[in-house]
Design a protein around this motif. Structure first.
Motif, mmCIF file in Angstrom:
data_model
loop_
_atom_site.group_PDB
_atom_site.id
_atom_site.type_symbol
_atom_site.label_atom_id
_atom_site.label_comp_id
_atom_site.label_asym_id
_atom_site.label_seq_id
_atom_site.Cartn_x
_atom_site.Cartn_y
_atom_site.Cartn_z
ATOM 1 N N MET A 114 45.024 35.418 39.156
ATOM 2 C CA MET A 114 43.975 35.655 38.171
ATOM 3 C C MET A 114 42.579 35.896 38.750
ATOM 4 S SD MET A 114 44.981 32.953 35.246
ATOM 5 C CE MET A 114 46.576 32.191 35.316
ATOM 6 N N THR A 115 42.414 35.746 40.044
ATOM 7 C CA THR A 115 41.092 35.972 40.634
ATOM 8 C C THR A 115 41.113 37.109 41.647
ATOM 9 O OG1 THR A 115 40.519 33.651 40.332
ATOM 10 C CG2 THR A 115 39.181 34.893 41.889
ATOM 11 N N VAL A 116 41.948 36.994 42.665
ATOM 12 C CA VAL A 116 41.949 37.980 43.752
ATOM 13 C C VAL A 116 42.063 39.417 43.251
ATOM 14 C CG1 VAL A 116 43.195 38.772 45.810
ATOM 15 C CG2 VAL A 116 42.699 36.334 45.508
ATOM 16 N N PRO A 117 42.975 39.715 42.313
ATOM 17 C CA PRO A 117 43.081 41.115 41.886
ATOM 18 C C PRO A 117 41.821 41.669 41.211
ATOM 19 C CG PRO A 117 44.998 39.862 41.168
ATOM 20 C CD PRO A 117 43.993 38.872 41.684
ATOM 21 N N PHE A 118 40.929 40.777 40.759
ATOM 22 C CA PHE A 118 39.776 41.216 40.004
ATOM 23 C C PHE A 118 38.445 41.102 40.746
ATOM 24 C CE2 PHE A 118 43.071 39.635 37.130
ATOM 25 C CZ PHE A 118 43.381 40.834 36.502
ATOM 26 N N VAL A 119 38.479 40.636 41.987
ATOM 27 C CA VAL A 119 37.241 40.460 42.751
ATOM 28 C C VAL A 119 36.487 41.785 42.853
ATOM 29 C CG1 VAL A 119 36.293 39.971 45.054
ATOM 30 C CG2 VAL A 119 37.949 38.420 44.025
ATOM 31 N N ARG A 120 37.204 42.863 43.085
ATOM 32 C CA ARG A 120 36.513 44.161 43.242
ATOM 33 C C ARG A 120 35.705 44.533 42.009
ATOM 34 N NH1 ARG A 120 41.323 48.363 44.018
ATOM 35 N NH2 ARG A 120 41.925 46.694 45.392
ATOM 36 N N PHE A 121 36.090 44.024 40.839
ATOM 37 C CA PHE A 121 35.359 44.352 39.623
ATOM 38 C C PHE A 121 34.124 43.481 39.432
ATOM 39 C CE2 PHE A 121 39.851 45.438 38.923
ATOM 40 C CZ PHE A 121 39.704 46.825 38.904
ATOM 41 N N LEU A 122 34.019 42.396 40.232
ATOM 42 C CA LEU A 122 32.803 41.570 40.218
ATOM 43 C C LEU A 122 31.693 42.226 41.022
ATOM 44 C CD1 LEU A 122 34.366 38.049 40.875
ATOM 45 C CD2 LEU A 122 33.546 38.950 38.685
ATOM 46 N N LEU A 179 37.729 45.390 48.242
ATOM 47 C CA LEU A 179 36.697 46.303 47.749
ATOM 48 C C LEU A 179 37.294 47.532 47.077
ATOM 49 C CD1 LEU A 179 34.204 46.239 50.758
ATOM 50 C CD2 LEU A 179 34.203 44.821 48.703
ATOM 51 N N GLY A 180 38.559 47.791 47.375
ATOM 52 C CA GLY A 180 39.199 48.954 46.781
ATOM 53 C C GLY A 180 38.867 50.251 47.483
ATOM 54 N N SER A 181 38.268 50.151 48.678
ATOM 55 C CA SER A 181 37.930 51.365 49.419
ATOM 56 C C SER A 181 37.893 51.056 50.909
ATOM 57 C CB SER A 181 36.569 51.896 48.982
ATOM 58 O OG SER A 181 35.558 50.952 49.300
ATOM 59 N N LYS A 182 37.901 52.106 51.671
ATOM 60 C CA LYS A 182 37.782 51.933 53.119
ATOM 61 C C LYS A 182 36.351 51.571 53.463
ATOM 62 C CE LYS A 182 41.495 55.068 54.215
ATOM 63 N NZ LYS A 182 42.404 54.715 55.245
ATOM 64 N N ARG A 183 36.157 51.351 54.738
ATOM 65 C CA ARG A 183 34.819 51.085 55.239
ATOM 66 C C ARG A 183 33.851 52.153 54.771
ATOM 67 N NH1 ARG A 183 34.555 50.727 61.515
ATOM 68 N NH2 ARG A 183 36.779 50.996 61.304
ATOM 69 N N SER A 184 32.599 51.806 54.700
ATOM 70 C CA SER A 184 31.555 52.763 54.331
ATOM 71 C C SER A 184 31.705 54.006 55.213
ATOM 72 C CB SER A 184 30.185 52.139 54.530
ATOM 73 O OG SER A 184 29.177 53.107 54.396
#
Length: 189
Positions: A114-122, A179-184
């Motif tokens: 309930m937390t880890v999957p949604f961290v990127r949306f925080l 983060l849902g993405s690669k490095r900057s």
């Protein structure tokens, strides 16, 4: 999260380590082994863990020999509610350097569901809101550091460990997962 009271014992009892962790030659293993775990014989859900601190602290290694004599260990006994199963009493008291109690949290399955999957949306870069810490994935020092480096990367700071393939792989995996993405793109080699 759930909180537990744990005991950390720093010691140099090689006999205890050999007997409980099946080390065949502790002084040789000082150079090879870092982290050890063992399950309780009666209840396999209960574990104890130990570290060979001599591997983590280069100032503890005798110069020239590359082996600390005696090696310094740290053993962690989890959840004082199960203290009757702990083996801490088998550590020779005259070989104990320090004992420290700590109140530690541990993630339950709910954290991962309930937390880890949604961290990127925080994380809201447009509103300049970033979040980092071990809580973003698992409760380890490594994840806490990686998460801070990931936020710094997103803000434009260069990733400082590109020369280390394993560190870079772990960092990139964290960025993709959390983060849902690669490095900057500015920092890609």
């Amino acid at each position: 999260v759930k909180f537990y009271d744990d005991l950390i014992v720093t010691h140099c009892d090689g006999k205890y380590m050999k007997e409980l962790y099946d080390l065949t030659d502790t002084e040789r293993d000082v150079d090879r082994v870092h982290y050890l775990t063992r399950a309780d014989e009666k209840n396999k859900e209960l574990i104890e863990m130990s570290f060979i601190l001599s591997n983590y602290q280069p100032q503890l290694v005798n110069r020239g020999e590359n082996v600390l004599s005696p090696p310094i260990f740290q053993s962690i006994f989890l959840d004082n509610a199960t203290a009757e199963s702990w083996t801490v009493g088998r550590i020779e008291e005259d070989k104990v350097f320090a004992r420290r109690w700590w109140h530690q949290f541990a993630h339950t399955w709910r954290h991962y569901a309930m937390t880890v999957p949604f961290v990127r949306f925080l994380l809201c870069p447009a509103r300049r809101t970033w979040f980092c810490g071990a809580y973003t994935l698992i409760n380890t020092h490594e994840i806490a550091i990686i998460s801070g480096l990931a936020v710094a990367d997103q803000l434009g700071a260069p990733y400082p460990f590109s020369h280390d393939a394993l560190a870079t792989k772990q960092f990139d995996t964290y960025c993709e997962l959390i983060l849902g993405s690669k490095r900057s793109s500015k920092q890609q080699a």
